[in-house]
Scaffold this motif. Structure first.
Motif, mmCIF file in Angstrom:
data_model
loop_
_atom_site.group_PDB
_atom_site.id
_atom_site.type_symbol
_atom_site.label_atom_id
_atom_site.label_comp_id
_atom_site.label_asym_id
_atom_site.label_seq_id
_atom_site.Cartn_x
_atom_site.Cartn_y
_atom_site.Cartn_z
ATOM 1 N N PHE A 194 0.828 -1.201 0.000
ATOM 2 C CA PHE A 194 0.000 0.000 0.000
ATOM 3 C C PHE A 194 0.859 1.246 0.000
ATOM 4 C CE2 PHE A 194 -3.355 -2.619 2.413
ATOM 5 C CZ PHE A 194 -3.880 -3.074 1.213
ATOM 6 N N GLY A 195 0.334 2.300 -0.618
ATOM 7 C CA GLY A 195 1.029 3.585 -0.663
ATOM 8 C C GLY A 195 0.634 4.359 -1.898
ATOM 9 N N SER A 196 1.377 5.415 -2.188
ATOM 10 C CA SER A 196 1.074 6.199 -3.394
ATOM 11 C C SER A 196 1.211 5.351 -4.653
ATOM 12 C CB SER A 196 2.009 7.415 -3.472
ATOM 13 O OG SER A 196 3.368 7.001 -3.437
ATOM 14 N N LEU A 197 2.119 4.375 -4.604
ATOM 15 C CA LEU A 197 2.244 3.401 -5.689
ATOM 16 C C LEU A 197 1.707 2.068 -5.194
ATOM 17 C CD1 LEU A 197 3.298 2.480 -8.475
ATOM 18 C CD2 LEU A 197 5.507 2.022 -7.360
ATOM 19 N N TYR A 203 11.081 -2.891 -7.223
ATOM 20 C CA TYR A 203 12.050 -3.408 -6.250
ATOM 21 C C TYR A 203 12.494 -2.314 -5.275
ATOM 22 C CZ TYR A 203 16.581 -4.813 -4.376
ATOM 23 O OH TYR A 203 17.629 -5.076 -3.537
ATOM 24 N N ASN A 204 12.816 -1.135 -5.799
ATOM 25 C CA ASN A 204 13.274 -0.032 -4.943
ATOM 26 C C ASN A 204 12.205 0.379 -3.947
ATOM 27 O OD1 ASN A 204 15.774 0.078 -6.169
ATOM 28 N ND2 ASN A 204 15.181 1.655 -7.639
ATOM 29 N N VAL A 205 10.949 0.446 -4.405
ATOM 30 C CA VAL A 205 9.860 0.858 -3.519
ATOM 31 C C VAL A 205 9.651 -0.171 -2.410
ATOM 32 C CG1 VAL A 205 7.369 1.234 -3.372
ATOM 33 C CG2 VAL A 205 8.678 2.275 -5.223
ATOM 34 N N ILE A 206 9.620 -1.446 -2.795
ATOM 35 C CA ILE A 206 9.345 -2.506 -1.822
ATOM 36 C C ILE A 206 10.504 -2.717 -0.855
ATOM 37 C CG2 ILE A 206 8.919 -4.986 -1.513
ATOM 38 C CD1 ILE A 206 6.491 -3.507 -2.458
ATOM 39 N N TRP A 207 11.680 -2.961 -1.401
ATOM 40 C CA TRP A 207 12.784 -3.409 -0.557
ATOM 41 C C TRP A 207 13.598 -2.264 0.053
ATOM 42 C CZ3 TRP A 207 13.541 -7.663 1.893
ATOM 43 C CH2 TRP A 207 14.786 -7.939 2.447
ATOM 44 N N LEU A 208 13.786 -1.183 -0.675
ATOM 45 C CA LEU A 208 14.660 -0.110 -0.180
ATOM 46 C C LEU A 208 13.911 0.982 0.578
ATOM 47 C CD1 LEU A 208 17.070 0.344 -3.233
ATOM 48 C CD2 LEU A 208 17.342 -1.103 -1.202
ATOM 49 N N ILE A 209 12.617 1.152 0.305
ATOM 50 C CA ILE A 209 11.861 2.237 0.949
ATOM 51 C C ILE A 209 10.876 1.712 1.991
ATOM 52 C CG2 ILE A 209 10.253 4.138 0.560
ATOM 53 C CD1 ILE A 209 11.491 4.511 -2.202
ATOM 54 N N ARG A 210 9.995 0.804 1.569
ATOM 55 C CA ARG A 210 8.914 0.394 2.471
ATOM 56 C C ARG A 210 9.318 -0.691 3.471
ATOM 57 N NH1 ARG A 210 3.854 0.248 -1.867
ATOM 58 N NH2 ARG A 210 3.890 2.487 -2.350
ATOM 59 N N MET A 211 10.143 -1.640 3.075
ATOM 60 C CA MET A 211 10.500 -2.734 3.975
ATOM 61 C C MET A 211 11.242 -2.262 5.223
ATOM 62 S SD MET A 211 9.758 -5.845 4.126
ATOM 63 C CE MET A 211 10.149 -7.156 5.296
ATOM 64 N N PRO A 212 12.244 -1.373 5.122
ATOM 65 C CA PRO A 212 12.865 -0.858 6.354
ATOM 66 C C PRO A 212 11.861 -0.143 7.250
ATOM 67 C CG PRO A 212 14.196 -0.305 4.435
ATOM 68 C CD PRO A 212 12.909 -0.839 3.911
ATOM 69 N N ARG A 213 10.923 0.572 6.631
ATOM 70 C CA ARG A 213 9.910 1.298 7.403
ATOM 71 C C ARG A 213 8.998 0.331 8.149
ATOM 72 N NH1 ARG A 213 7.010 6.722 5.422
ATOM 73 N NH2 ARG A 213 5.395 6.884 7.011
ATOM 74 N N VAL A 214 8.614 -0.753 7.481
ATOM 75 C CA VAL A 214 7.750 -1.746 8.130
ATOM 76 C C VAL A 214 8.496 -2.445 9.264
ATOM 77 C CG1 VAL A 214 6.536 -3.936 7.776
ATOM 78 C CG2 VAL A 214 6.312 -2.092 6.107
ATOM 79 N N ALA A 235 -1.327 6.279 7.974
ATOM 80 C CA ALA A 235 -0.634 7.569 7.924
ATOM 81 C C ALA A 235 -0.132 7.873 6.516
ATOM 82 C CB ALA A 235 0.530 7.572 8.915
ATOM 83 N N ARG A 236 0.189 6.820 5.754
ATOM 84 C CA ARG A 236 0.718 6.999 4.399
ATOM 85 C C ARG A 236 -0.364 7.167 3.345
ATOM 86 N NH1 ARG A 236 3.083 2.501 2.659
ATOM 87 N NH2 ARG A 236 3.117 1.196 4.520
ATOM 88 N N ILE A 237 -1.544 6.555 3.554
ATOM 89 C CA ILE A 237 -2.532 6.507 2.471
ATOM 90 C C ILE A 237 -3.773 7.354 2.722
ATOM 91 C CG2 ILE A 237 -1.784 4.162 1.907
ATOM 92 C CD1 ILE A 237 -4.385 3.134 3.151
ATOM 93 N N ILE A 238 -3.975 7.837 3.955
ATOM 94 C CA ILE A 238 -5.231 8.507 4.264
ATOM 95 C C ILE A 238 -5.383 9.831 3.509
ATOM 96 C CG2 ILE A 238 -4.445 9.830 6.278
ATOM 97 C CD1 ILE A 238 -7.095 8.930 7.645
ATOM 98 N N ILE A 239 -4.250 10.510 3.233
ATOM 99 C CA ILE A 239 -4.265 11.738 2.448
ATOM 100 C C ILE A 239 -3.472 11.494 1.169
ATOM 101 C CG2 ILE A 239 -3.611 14.170 2.345
ATOM 102 C CD1 ILE A 239 -3.885 14.321 5.340
ATOM 103 N N PRO A 240 -4.078 11.626 -0.002
ATOM 104 C CA PRO A 240 -3.365 11.374 -1.263
ATOM 105 C C PRO A 240 -2.151 12.294 -1.416
ATOM 106 C CG PRO A 240 -5.734 11.515 -1.633
ATOM 107 C CD PRO A 240 -5.499 11.961 -0.217
ATOM 108 N N ASN A 241 -1.041 11.705 -1.823
ATOM 109 C CA ASN A 241 0.210 12.445 -2.096
ATOM 110 C C ASN A 241 0.715 13.231 -0.891
ATOM 111 O OD1 ASN A 241 0.111 11.589 -4.849
ATOM 112 N ND2 ASN A 241 -1.365 13.238 -5.263
#
Length: 367
Positions: free
Chosen positions: A43-46, A78-89, A330-336
């Motif tokens: 989930f997210g902007s992408l 790959y960048n979105v999943i592994w480098l950005i979102r996975m560390p955050r999760v 927190a990431r998806i409730i407000i677009p962009n």
């Protein structure tokens, strides 16, 4: 007429059923946590298909290639999943677990159902340190992947904790009431000093940074700066998982523990020091995230009772799951745009905590 052997057998069978039910419950929470991780990185902007996220994670962890090869090998995905979102999760998992276990220990240590990880003024001390760094421009440096703001925030949290422990130990022995009162005094002092620094420093950009930091955020999570947090939370959680018997005795009071030859005052100091250090590390890395350490122990206690052998693992898993989904909203409730995660936890936590308090038959320490 039942004899002693029959009574013991019935009691043993009952305990075995309770143990089996609890093990199945924990297994269900672990599965739910795994599902939450897969969905949260999707989930997210992408928006990304959960099957693709699952395939990328398996490929990175175990080298397994599953699913559509074109989608899995897409560099942007790959960048979105592994480098950005996975560390955050992962940061959400450990912060949620850390705050939940700290809240559970605090409530048992001070014997107060309203206790939370920030009761010793840790959040106010961290806020003072961060404000000091941001508003007065103490430089931008990185020590072992720790930013200057995180360093000063941890220093402020540690100083506040030491001051509270010193104040509560003055005079007679440390007590729950003295801890709470000392925490209130130190918190008020740190808050006043933070507001004073903001007032004398004419830095509009810095004020926005302080505002965002004090409401909590996981946006700074990167692979290179979450390793220490994961290690600290893991060690503390493993330690407290072995302290169930002592924590159960704390609920009975000092008098009962003295008859068993246990020095609760010593254990209370040890637990306070460990939880203070852990809370300081968490706050320094992600800001102040409220209500997690307050409501999760209560939710867990209402499900599995107040036996800390069951309460602590339940709180760890529920805290992780709760913060994962709070970060998703927190990431998806407000677009962009992105809300501070502390806003989400407050909006969800406050009414839920009121419901728990008003729920008939609920009481702190119930079995």
């Amino acid at each position: 007429m039942l004899n002693v052997k029959d009574i013991l057998n019935a009691s043993y069978e009952k305990n075995q059923k309770i143990k089996k039910s609890f093990n199945l419950f924990i297994l269900g929470l672990i599965i739910l946590l795994f599902i939450s991780v897969i969905l949260s990185v999707s989930f997210g902007s992408l928006r990304i298909k959960p099957s693709v996220s699952y395939s990328i994670i398996l490929n990175e962890l175990f080298g397994l290639s599953l699913g559509d090869a074109a989608e899995v090998s897409n560099i942007s995905t790959y960048n979105v999943i592994w480098l950005i979102r996975m560390p955050r999760v992962l940061l959400a998992i450990v912060v949620g677990a850390g705050l939940a276990v700290c809240g559970t220990i605090m409530q048992a240590t001070v014997q107060n159902p309203l206790a939370e990880p920030y009761i010793l003024g840790i959040s106010s001390g961290a806020s003072l340190g961060a404000t000091f760094s941001i508003m007065l421009g103490l430089g931008s440096f990185s020590l072992f992947s720790i930013s200057s703001v995180s360093f000063w925030a941890f220093l402020g949290a540690l100083s506040a904790s030491i001051l509270v422990l010193v104040l509560s130990s003055m005079g007679n022995k440390m007590s729950s009431s003295k801890l709470v009162l000392s925490g209130t005094v130190v918190s008020a002092l740190c808050t006043s000093l933070s507001n004073f620094i903001i007032s004398i420093a004419s830095n509009a950009e810095g004020m926005q940074t302080v505002k965002f930091w004090t409401m909590g955020s996981l946006a700074t999570a990167k692979w290179q700066n979450i390793g220490f947090v994961i290690l600290a939370v893991t060690i503390c959680c493993l330690f407290f998982l072995t302290q169930g018997r002592t924590l159960n005795l704390m609920l009975m009071g000092d008098e009962a523990s003295m008859t068993l030859g246990l020095n609760l005052n010593l254990y209370r100091k040890i637990y306070m020091i460990i939880t203070s250090l852990l809370t300081g590390i968490l706050v320094a890395n992600c800001g102040i995230i409220g209500f997690v350490g307050l409501i999760i122990p209560h939710i867990s206690r209402s499900i599995v009772g107040s036996d800390h052998k069951r309460l602590i693992p339940t709180s760890i898993l529920l805290g992780s799951i709760f913060l994962i989904w709070a970060d998703v909203f927190a990431r998806i409730i407000i677009p962009n745009a992105e809300l501070s995660i502390g806003i989400i936890t407050g909006l969800v936590g406050a009414p839920f905590f009121v419901y728990i308090l008003l729920r008939k038959g609920f009481g702190y320490g119930d079995k």
